[in-house]
Design a protein around this motif. Structure first.
Motif, PDB file in Angstrom:
ATOM      1  N   ASN A   1     -27.260 -49.039  27.748  1.00 62.53           N
ATOM      2  CA  ASN A   1     -26.366 -48.116  28.437  1.00 62.53           C
ATOM      3  C   ASN A   1     -26.866 -46.682  28.290  1.00 62.53           C
ATOM      4  O   ASN A   1     -27.138 -46.220  27.182  1.00 62.53           O
ATOM      5  CB  ASN A   1     -24.948 -48.246  27.881  1.00 62.53           C
ATOM      6  CG  ASN A   1     -23.963 -47.336  28.589  1.00 62.53           C
ATOM      7  OD1 ASN A   1     -23.819 -46.177  28.227  1.00 62.53           O
ATOM      8  ND2 ASN A   1     -23.290 -47.870  29.584  1.00 62.53           N
ATOM      9  N   GLN A   2     -26.982 -45.960  29.402  1.00 63.20           N
ATOM     10  CA  GLN A   2     -27.554 -44.620  29.360  1.00 63.20           C
ATOM     11  C   GLN A   2     -26.681 -43.630  28.597  1.00 63.20           C
ATOM     12  O   GLN A   2     -27.191 -42.785  27.855  1.00 63.20           O
ATOM     13  CB  GLN A   2     -27.799 -44.121  30.792  1.00 63.20           C
ATOM     14  CG  GLN A   2     -28.858 -44.917  31.538  1.00 63.20           C
ATOM     15  CD  GLN A   2     -29.159 -44.352  32.904  1.00 63.20           C
ATOM     16  OE1 GLN A   2     -28.813 -43.213  33.214  1.00 63.20           O
ATOM     17  NE2 GLN A   2     -29.804 -45.145  33.753  1.00 63.20           N
ATOM     18  N   VAL A   3     -25.382 -43.708  28.782  1.00 57.82           N
ATOM     19  CA  VAL A   3     -24.481 -42.767  28.108  1.00 57.82           C
ATOM     20  C   VAL A   3     -24.514 -42.984  26.597  1.00 57.82           C
ATOM     21  O   VAL A   3     -24.682 -42.040  25.815  1.00 57.82           O
ATOM     22  CB  VAL A   3     -23.047 -42.917  28.643  1.00 57.82           C
ATOM     23  CG1 VAL A   3     -22.071 -42.067  27.826  1.00 57.82           C
ATOM     24  CG2 VAL A   3     -22.982 -42.515  30.119  1.00 57.82           C
ATOM     25  N   ALA A   4     -24.351 -44.216  26.166  1.00 60.36           N
ATOM     26  CA  ALA A   4     -24.338 -44.514  24.735  1.00 60.36           C
ATOM     27  C   ALA A   4     -25.679 -44.187  24.092  1.00 60.36           C
ATOM     28  O   ALA A   4     -25.733 -43.633  22.986  1.00 60.36           O
ATOM     29  CB  ALA A   4     -24.002 -45.991  24.513  1.00 60.36           C
ATOM     30  N   THR A   5     -26.769 -44.483  24.779  1.00 57.34           N
ATOM     31  CA  THR A   5     -28.099 -44.202  24.230  1.00 57.34           C
ATOM     32  C   THR A   5     -28.335 -42.704  24.111  1.00 57.34           C
ATOM     33  O   THR A   5     -28.895 -42.224  23.118  1.00 57.34           O
ATOM     34  CB  THR A   5     -29.183 -44.835  25.108  1.00 57.34           C
ATOM     35  OG1 THR A   5     -28.920 -46.239  25.254  1.00 57.34           O
ATOM     36  CG2 THR A   5     -30.556 -44.653  24.496  1.00 57.34           C
ATOM     37  N   GLY A   6     -27.900 -41.945  25.101  1.00 60.31           N
ATOM     38  CA  GLY A   6     -28.057 -40.497  25.043  1.00 60.31           C
ATOM     39  C   GLY A   6     -27.264 -39.877  23.903  1.00 60.31           C
ATOM     40  O   GLY A   6     -27.754 -38.986  23.195  1.00 60.31           O
ATOM     41  N   LEU A   7     -26.050 -40.348  23.701  1.00 55.11           N
ATOM     42  CA  LEU A   7     -25.239 -39.843  22.590  1.00 55.11           C
ATOM     43  C   LEU A   7     -25.883 -40.191  21.253  1.00 55.11           C
ATOM     44  O   LEU A   7     -25.901 -39.371  20.328  1.00 55.11           O
ATOM     45  CB  LEU A   7     -23.824 -40.427  22.669  1.00 55.11           C
ATOM     46  CG  LEU A   7     -22.970 -39.968  23.857  1.00 55.11           C
ATOM     47  CD1 LEU A   7     -21.649 -40.717  23.887  1.00 55.11           C
ATOM     48  CD2 LEU A   7     -22.713 -38.463  23.774  1.00 55.11           C
ATOM     49  N   ALA A   8     -26.415 -41.404  21.155  1.00 59.83           N
ATOM     50  CA  ALA A   8     -27.104 -41.811  19.927  1.00 59.83           C
ATOM     51  C   ALA A   8     -28.333 -40.938  19.685  1.00 59.83           C
ATOM     52  O   ALA A   8     -28.638 -40.573  18.541  1.00 59.83           O
ATOM     53  CB  ALA A   8     -27.497 -43.284  20.002  1.00 59.83           C
ATOM     54  N   LEU A   9     -29.033 -40.581  20.744  1.00 64.83           N
ATOM     55  CA  LEU A   9     -30.216 -39.732  20.612  1.00 64.83           C
ATOM     56  C   LEU A   9     -29.843 -38.349  20.095  1.00 64.83           C
ATOM     57  O   LEU A   9     -30.562 -37.765  19.280  1.00 64.83           O
ATOM     58  CB  LEU A   9     -30.925 -39.613  21.961  1.00 64.83           C
ATOM     59  CG  LEU A   9     -32.288 -38.917  21.955  1.00 64.83           C
ATOM     60  CD1 LEU A   9     -33.322 -39.769  21.219  1.00 64.83           C
ATOM     61  CD2 LEU A   9     -32.762 -38.636  23.383  1.00 64.83           C
ATOM     62  N   THR A  10     -28.713 -37.832  20.549  1.00 65.92           N
ATOM     63  CA  THR A  10     -28.255 -36.538  20.050  1.00 65.92           C
ATOM     64  C   THR A  10     -27.945 -36.609  18.560  1.00 65.92           C
ATOM     65  O   THR A  10     -28.355 -35.741  17.776  1.00 65.92           O
ATOM     66  CB  THR A  10     -27.009 -36.081  20.830  1.00 65.92           C
ATOM     67  OG1 THR A  10     -27.419 -35.579  22.111  1.00 65.92           O
ATOM     68  CG2 THR A  10     -26.280 -34.961  20.104  1.00 65.92           C
ATOM     69  N   LEU A  11     -27.218 -37.637  18.145  1.00 64.33           N
ATOM     70  CA  LEU A  11     -26.889 -37.790  16.724  1.00 64.33           C
ATOM     71  C   LEU A  11     -28.153 -37.953  15.891  1.00 64.33           C
ATOM     72  O   LEU A  11     -28.276 -37.388  14.798  1.00 64.33           O
ATOM     73  CB  LEU A  11     -25.959 -38.989  16.535  1.00 64.33           C
ATOM     74  CG  LEU A  11     -24.575 -38.878  17.186  1.00 64.33           C
ATOM     75  CD1 LEU A  11     -23.802 -40.177  17.012  1.00 64.33           C
ATOM     76  CD2 LEU A  11     -23.803 -37.710  16.609  1.00 64.33           C
ATOM     77  N   PHE A  12     -29.112 -38.711  16.418  1.00 67.72           N
ATOM     78  CA  PHE A  12     -30.379 -38.894  15.717  1.00 67.72           C
ATOM     79  C   PHE A  12     -31.124 -37.569  15.600  1.00 67.72           C
ATOM     80  O   PHE A  12     -31.673 -37.242  14.552  1.00 67.72           O
ATOM     81  CB  PHE A  12     -31.226 -39.922  16.476  1.00 67.72           C
ATOM     82  CG  PHE A  12     -32.614 -40.084  15.938  1.00 67.72           C
ATOM     83  CD1 PHE A  12     -32.837 -40.652  14.694  1.00 67.72           C
ATOM     84  CD2 PHE A  12     -33.721 -39.669  16.685  1.00 67.72           C
ATOM     85  CE1 PHE A  12     -34.122 -40.807  14.194  1.00 67.72           C
ATOM     86  CE2 PHE A  12     -35.004 -39.814  16.195  1.00 67.72           C
ATOM     87  CZ  PHE A  12     -35.209 -40.385  14.944  1.00 67.72           C
ATOM     88  N   GLY A  13     -31.138 -36.798  16.676  1.00 65.71           N
ATOM     89  CA  GLY A  13     -31.830 -35.512  16.663  1.00 65.71           C
ATOM     90  C   GLY A  13     -31.199 -34.516  15.705  1.00 65.71           C
ATOM     91  O   GLY A  13     -31.903 -33.758  15.036  1.00 65.71           O
TER      92      GLY A  13
END
Length: 307
Positions: free
Chosen positions: A89-101
């Motif tokens: 899922n693009q939305v969930a993956t993008g949010l996860a990427l922000t938290l990871f960053g």
């Protein structure tokens, strides 16, 4: 407001708008291909700490900027692999990427807190830089300010006038149709995602190498989210990004210049202004669905699998 204060305010606005333009233009190209990347905040933070660390270690600002772009692309590649190859899922993956960053940048930057570097130097144009009023407003900025404006023009021309721009827009509108006539949908989307990551990393590096030439944890302060909002504000048009960035940049700078302008307003309210302005603008625009749908890629946020 006296002339000196006005010049300082407008010049500061250009600096504050630059990281927003860079990140927003990268995201605009990504979204025009149909991919929604909500990881801008995380990519900007990692770009900021990388650009600062490389510049501090090598003494080369060019390497610092290139390093920030490279790490932004690496983050984007992770996102692209998950979304484009594994079909997450693009939305969930993008949010996860922000938290990871956010976490990764804090870890990487532990040893750099409190250290400083010389900021990006301002360019000097003979005669032009010395002109009254116009000189400090147009001809005394660092190279990234000019590069950000040029980026808007180049991306606008590319999307409207070139075959590559046509392919990006075609994939964003209907990836199934584009695939049916032989366009490499996944490959093209990978390219736009990597471009978006490079611009996000560059925008983050500008924060730590020009605006505040030091590393501070969480120094993006929500600029990644504002950059995302700007793409909607601009209705996916490059020139709209330029207008929006300078609008939000001016509101951001107002909190620092407010007291000097004699505004008897609590500093806490001034600090809220950039985010309040973002909400107000989005509410106004979204009241008319036709405005949003006018240029919104029809496949935005939808995964595509080549059969």
């Amino acid at each position: 407001m006296n002339t000196e204060l006005l010049i300082a305010f407008l010049a500061s606005t250009a600096g504050a708008a630059t990281p927003l333009i860079l990140a927003s233009m990268g995201e605009l190209v990504t979204e025009r291909s149909g991919v929604l990347n909500l990881g801008l905040e995380g990519m900007m933070l990692v770009g900021a700490v990388t650009g600062f660390a490389v510049t501090l270690g090598t003494g080369s600002m060019t390497l610092g900027l290139l390093g920030a772009m490279a790490v932004g692309m690496a983050m984007a590649l992770i996102f692209g692999f998950l979304v484009l190859t594994l079909q997450t899922n693009q939305v969930a993956t993008g949010l996860a990427l922000t938290l990871f960053g956010v976490g990764l940048s804090a870890f990487m930057g532990r040893g750099f807190v409190g250290q400083t570097i010389d900021p990006l130097p301002h360019l000097h144009f003979p005669v032009l830089s010395e002109l009254p009023f116009v000189g400090p407003l147009l001809f005394r900025f660092d190279i990234m300010v000019y590069a950000s404006v040029a980026l808007v023009a180049v991306v606008g021309w590319m999307l409207a006038r070139t075959r590559l721009g046509l392919l990006i827009r075609a994939v964003g509108e209907s990836p199934d149709s584009a695939h049916a006539i032989g366009f490499p949908v996944i490959g093209l989307r990978y390219g736009t995602v990597l471009f978006g990551g490079a611009m996000a990393g560059l925008g983050g590096a500008y924060l730590s190498m020009a605006l505040t030439p030091m590393w501070v944890e969480g120094m993006t302060a929500g600029r990644g989210w504002i950059a995302l909002a700007q793409v909607v504000f601009a209705t996916w048009k490059p020139r709209g990004v330029l207008v929006g960035a300078y609008l939000f940049g001016g509101v951001t700078v107002l909190q620092f210049h407010g007291q000097g302008m004699g505004l008897a307003v609590p500093s806490e309210f001034l600090s809220m202004l950039p985010y309040l302005a973002t909400i107000v603008v989005l509410v106004i625009i979204c009241r008319n669905p036709q405005t949003i749908l006018l240029n919104k890629p029809m496949s935005l946020g939808q995964n595509f699998r080549a059969d």
